[in-house]
Write a protein that holds these residues in place. Structure first.
Motif, mmCIF file in Angstrom:
data_model
loop_
_atom_site.group_PDB
_atom_site.id
_atom_site.type_symbol
_atom_site.label_atom_id
_atom_site.label_comp_id
_atom_site.label_asym_id
_atom_site.label_seq_id
_atom_site.Cartn_x
_atom_site.Cartn_y
_atom_site.Cartn_z
ATOM 1 N N ALA A 143 53.386 7.474 1.137
ATOM 2 C CA ALA A 143 52.117 6.744 1.075
ATOM 3 C C ALA A 143 51.035 7.553 0.364
ATOM 4 O O ALA A 143 49.926 7.734 0.849
ATOM 5 C CB ALA A 143 51.652 6.330 2.468
ATOM 6 N N VAL A 144 51.404 8.076 -0.798
ATOM 7 C CA VAL A 144 50.499 8.876 -1.626
ATOM 8 C C VAL A 144 50.578 8.320 -3.043
ATOM 9 O O VAL A 144 51.635 7.847 -3.472
ATOM 10 C CB VAL A 144 50.918 10.364 -1.617
ATOM 11 C CG1 VAL A 144 50.032 11.197 -2.497
ATOM 12 C CG2 VAL A 144 50.901 10.905 -0.209
ATOM 13 N N HIS A 145 49.483 8.385 -3.780
ATOM 14 C CA HIS A 145 49.472 7.890 -5.160
ATOM 15 C C HIS A 145 50.408 8.735 -6.026
ATOM 16 O O HIS A 145 50.458 9.962 -5.876
ATOM 17 C CB HIS A 145 48.042 7.950 -5.705
ATOM 18 C CG HIS A 145 47.867 7.130 -6.932
ATOM 19 N ND1 HIS A 145 48.187 7.596 -8.178
ATOM 20 C CD2 HIS A 145 47.425 5.859 -7.101
ATOM 21 C CE1 HIS A 145 47.947 6.668 -9.077
ATOM 22 N NE2 HIS A 145 47.470 5.596 -8.440
ATOM 23 N N PRO A 146 51.154 8.109 -6.936
ATOM 24 C CA PRO A 146 52.093 8.855 -7.794
ATOM 25 C C PRO A 146 51.435 9.976 -8.596
ATOM 26 O O PRO A 146 52.025 11.042 -8.786
ATOM 27 C CB PRO A 146 52.653 7.785 -8.730
ATOM 28 C CG PRO A 146 52.456 6.504 -8.019
ATOM 29 C CD PRO A 146 51.244 6.671 -7.166
ATOM 30 N N THR A 147 50.205 9.766 -9.055
ATOM 31 C CA THR A 147 49.502 10.812 -9.808
ATOM 32 C C THR A 147 49.279 12.038 -8.940
ATOM 33 O O THR A 147 49.396 13.177 -9.405
ATOM 34 C CB THR A 147 48.156 10.271 -10.319
ATOM 35 O OG1 THR A 147 48.397 9.093 -11.079
ATOM 36 C CG2 THR A 147 47.446 11.303 -11.166
ATOM 37 N N GLN A 148 48.974 11.811 -7.665
ATOM 38 C CA GLN A 148 48.745 12.923 -6.747
ATOM 39 C C GLN A 148 50.025 13.736 -6.575
ATOM 40 O O GLN A 148 49.989 14.965 -6.532
ATOM 41 C CB GLN A 148 48.261 12.392 -5.392
ATOM 42 C CG GLN A 148 47.773 13.465 -4.469
ATOM 43 C CD GLN A 148 46.535 14.145 -4.996
ATOM 44 O OE1 GLN A 148 45.517 13.505 -5.211
ATOM 45 N NE2 GLN A 148 46.588 15.438 -5.192
ATOM 46 N N ILE A 149 51.156 13.062 -6.480
ATOM 47 C CA ILE A 149 52.438 13.760 -6.346
ATOM 48 C C ILE A 149 52.704 14.609 -7.580
ATOM 49 O O ILE A 149 53.129 15.763 -7.477
ATOM 50 C CB ILE A 149 53.581 12.753 -6.099
ATOM 51 C CG1 ILE A 149 53.383 12.068 -4.742
ATOM 52 C CG2 ILE A 149 54.934 13.439 -6.170
ATOM 53 C CD1 ILE A 149 54.376 10.970 -4.442
ATOM 54 N N SER A 150 52.437 14.052 -8.748
ATOM 55 C CA SER A 150 52.640 14.816 -9.985
ATOM 56 C C SER A 150 51.741 16.042 -10.039
ATOM 57 O O SER A 150 52.168 17.119 -10.479
ATOM 58 C CB SER A 150 52.366 13.924 -11.197
ATOM 59 O OG SER A 150 53.266 12.846 -11.219
ATOM 60 N N LEU A 151 50.500 15.913 -9.583
ATOM 61 C CA LEU A 151 49.581 17.065 -9.561
ATOM 62 C C LEU A 151 50.081 18.154 -8.612
ATOM 63 O O LEU A 151 50.047 19.341 -8.945
ATOM 64 C CB LEU A 151 48.186 16.619 -9.150
ATOM 65 C CG LEU A 151 47.408 15.810 -10.175
ATOM 66 C CD1 LEU A 151 46.118 15.281 -9.566
ATOM 67 C CD2 LEU A 151 47.113 16.645 -11.394
ATOM 68 N N TRP A 152 50.534 17.754 -7.420
ATOM 69 C CA TRP A 152 51.037 18.741 -6.452
ATOM 70 C C TRP A 152 52.292 19.423 -6.984
ATOM 71 O O TRP A 152 52.477 20.614 -6.796
ATOM 72 C CB TRP A 152 51.312 18.079 -5.113
ATOM 73 C CG TRP A 152 50.084 17.647 -4.388
ATOM 74 C CD1 TRP A 152 48.802 18.076 -4.588
ATOM 75 C CD2 TRP A 152 50.017 16.691 -3.327
ATOM 76 N NE1 TRP A 152 47.941 17.448 -3.720
ATOM 77 C CE2 TRP A 152 48.654 16.590 -2.931
ATOM 78 C CE3 TRP A 152 50.951 15.906 -2.677
ATOM 79 C CZ2 TRP A 152 48.237 15.741 -1.921
ATOM 80 C CZ3 TRP A 152 50.533 15.058 -1.669
ATOM 81 C CH2 TRP A 152 49.186 14.986 -1.293
ATOM 82 N N LYS A 153 53.142 18.676 -7.656
ATOM 83 C CA LYS A 153 54.357 19.258 -8.243
ATOM 84 C C LYS A 153 53.973 20.290 -9.309
ATOM 85 O O LYS A 153 54.536 21.389 -9.358
ATOM 86 C CB LYS A 153 55.224 18.153 -8.853
ATOM 87 C CG LYS A 153 56.501 18.639 -9.475
ATOM 88 C CD LYS A 153 57.288 17.484 -10.061
ATOM 89 C CE LYS A 153 58.519 17.964 -10.783
ATOM 90 N NZ LYS A 153 59.268 16.853 -11.392
#
Length: 126
Positions: A68-78
């Protein structure tokens, strides 16, 4: 008849202006509500999501739905994980325990030097 058209035209413009103002008002209140719903994520959660993204067994979109997190946020954390990965193997890397011990020893040394300074000030009469 020409006058009627003109009046109708003015009425239509007035109505549009009112709608536009109402829309701005709604947008402001919606934006204010959105700020209240904002949430922060713990470092453990970010690491968990970033590691799941690193595995590449699921797409970013699937992970976004799962966590339940925005895909852009996941890419930033990665990306943050990849950029800071070398710190784990760095010889100068201090963990929080070492930092706490170092700070404690510095405070002890400051206390000792302050006591010595006070003693010498009294003995020398300055």
């Amino acid at each position: 008849m020409h006058i009627e058209r003109r009046i109708n035209h003015v009425d239509v413009n007035e109505e549009r202006r009112v709608r536009h103002v109402d829309f701005k008002k709604d947008r402001r209140t919606h934006h204010a509500d959105f700020k209240e719903e904002r949430r922060g994520y713990s470092a453990d959660f970010k690491a968990k999501v970033a590691l799941a993204a690193m595995k590449d067994d699921k797409t970013i979109a699937e992970l976004a739905m799962q966590f339940a997190v925005h895909p852009t946020q996941i890419s930033l954390w990665k990306q943050q994980l990849l950029n800071n990965l070398n710190r784990v193997f760095d010889n100068d890397y201090d963990n929080s325990e070492n930092k706490a011990k170092t700070a404690e020893s510095h405070h002890a040394k400051i206390g000792q030097l302050t006591a010595e300074n006070d003693f010498l000030t009294k003995v020398l009469g300055r």
